[in-house]
Enzyme design. Structure first.
Site, short mmCIF file in Angstrom:
data_model
loop_
_atom_site.label_atom_id
_atom_site.label_comp_id
_atom_site.label_asym_id
_atom_site.label_seq_id
_atom_site.Cartn_x
_atom_site.Cartn_y
_atom_site.Cartn_z
N TYR A 1 6.84 14.74 -2.21
CA TYR A 1 5.66 15.57 -1.98
C TYR A 1 5.99 17.04 -2.14
CZ TYR A 1 3.01 11.64 -0.05
OH TYR A 1 2.35 10.46 0.14
N LYS B 1 12.65 5.86 32.66
CA LYS B 1 11.24 6.11 32.34
C LYS B 1 11.04 6.07 30.83
CE LYS B 1 12.07 11.09 32.62
NZ LYS B 1 12.09 12.25 33.53
C1 LIG Z 1 13.37 12.68 33.77
C2 LIG Z 1 13.80 12.96 35.15
C3 LIG Z 1 15.14 12.75 35.52
C4 LIG Z 1 16.23 12.46 34.52
O1 LIG Z 1 16.49 13.65 33.81
P1 LIG Z 1 17.60 13.75 32.67
O2 LIG Z 1 17.57 15.18 32.29
O3 LIG Z 1 17.14 12.86 31.57
O4 LIG Z 1 18.89 13.32 33.25
C5 LIG Z 1 15.47 12.89 36.87
N1 LIG Z 1 14.53 13.23 37.78
C6 LIG Z 1 13.24 13.47 37.45
C7 LIG Z 1 12.27 13.84 38.50
C8 LIG Z 1 12.84 13.33 36.13
O5 LIG Z 1 11.57 13.60 35.79
#
Ligand SMILES: *Cc1c(COP(=O)(O)O)cnc(C)c1O
Length: 345
Positions: A242, A33
């Protein structure tokens, strides 16, 4: 060239996936994702599919479309957001599997895409996505008659192995899925590391693939090299940047590198928080991080560097995250669009 370079080591990515997979007796999918945690879902997906990954997870249908275009037909692509209004065409045309979150989504799915694969997300206590026990009890028989391909839930505290929430959610998941002969998935990276009880039929790591905690044995995947635009000499008492954020205590040399908070190098990474590396030699950040530039104290280097590295084997996304008061996930997904990206492996 004044573009900072972000190098992604696809061999390290694949090794992380294989090493996580080796900890289980079940299938290991990959969560890609947010464009593969900012690192390019298409490249990541292709590399992992080639290494044998058969299932991928994305947040929303549009991400699934981009991933399908990159990896082609074959591997499964599942969508955590489920089946949202207007998604039917994308889900169908790009063979995406929605992880349905509610009765509404279920009805929408069965009506608009009868026979199209789907999974079900159950809430075991996180109260973020998925059906709670009562809702699941009400729709279970209808759902089962349509043949879900996966029953899944998500752990809220799996990065803390001793947290009592883990066992609590595990028990809830067992209760919700008891007696059902269907593939199940509970674990992301953290859950995978909690051990066999949490693995079920499929684990879904994300961050561990990309070199982040809680997978402490992960190989770093991202390297970030920043070109030096200018080096200047300062007399004691002169200030840098800055707010006069840094004052020379001795005759000093300051290198200005081309990247800043607009590139995801958070403003909180100023003086005293992190080092920037000339090869193996750490050089402290001097003063504040600005939008496009960071100033670095290179007084102790014997030569003028052309590049300095802020993300490498010595300084991981989690080091930067600690310094910025955040988590590795946010460091990765904040890396901006301005980098020249290259891929090794
Ligand atoms: C993001 C997510 C994962 C992966 O999680 P990690 O902590 O990055 O391994 C798995 N399942 C769901 C539902 C997620 O939202």
């Amino acid at each position: 060239m004044t573009t900072a370079r972000l190098t992604l080591n696809l061999d390290a990515l694949v090794t992380n996936w294989r090493n996580l997979d080796a900890l289980t007796n079940c299938e290991t999918a990959a969560v890609v994702k947010a464009n593969g945690y900012g690192l390019d879902a298409g490249r990541v997906g292709k590399a992992l599919a080639k290494a044998g990954a058969r299932n991928f997870f994305v947040a929303i249908a549009e991400e699934g479309v981009a991933l399908r275009r990159a990896i082609g037909p074959g591997p499964g692509i599942s969508v955590f957001a489920g089946h949202m209004e207007g998604d039917a065409k994308l889900l169908r045309d790009f063979q995406l599997t929605p992880m349905l979150n509610s009765l509404d989504q279920m009805l929408r799915h069965f009506e608009s895409l009868p026979g199209h694969p789907f999974g079900v997300q159950l809430d075991t206590g996180m109260n973020r996505l998925g059906m709670e026990a009562a809702e699941w009890a009400a729709v279970r028989d209808i759902a089962l008659s349509q043949g879900p391909v996966l029953l899944m839930s998500h752990l809220a505290c799996s990065d803390a192995s001793n947290h009592p929430m883990n066992a609590h959610q595990l028990q809830n998941f067992l209760d919700l899925t008891e007696g059902l002969d269907l593939p199940r998935s509970l674990a992301a990276t953290g859950g995978l590391l909690l051990g066999r009880n949490y693995h079920f039929d499929l684990c879904r790591p994300g961050i561990g693939l990309y070199g982040g905690l809680p997978f402490g044995d992960a190989l770093p995947v991202a390297q970030l090299d920043l070109p030096v635009i200018q080096i200047r000499s300062l007399d004691p008492g002169e200030t840098v940047g800055y707010g006069n954020g840094w004052t020379a205590q001795r005759p000093s040399r300051i290198a200005t590198v081309a990247a800043g908070y607009a590139d995801g190098l958070h403003r909180a990474l100023g003086s005293g928080q992190v080092q920037v590396y000339a090869g193996d030699t750490p050089c402290p950040v001097a003063g504040r991080v600005s939008m496009d530039l960071i100033t670095v104290d290179v007084t102790d280097l014997s030569n003028d560097p052309s590049h300095l590295s802020i993300l490498n084997e010595r300084q991981t996304v989690d080091t930067l995250a600690d310094a910025a008061g955040t988590i590795g996930y946010e460091i990765l997904t904040s890396l901006g669009s301005r980098y020249a990206r290259s891929y090794t492996g």
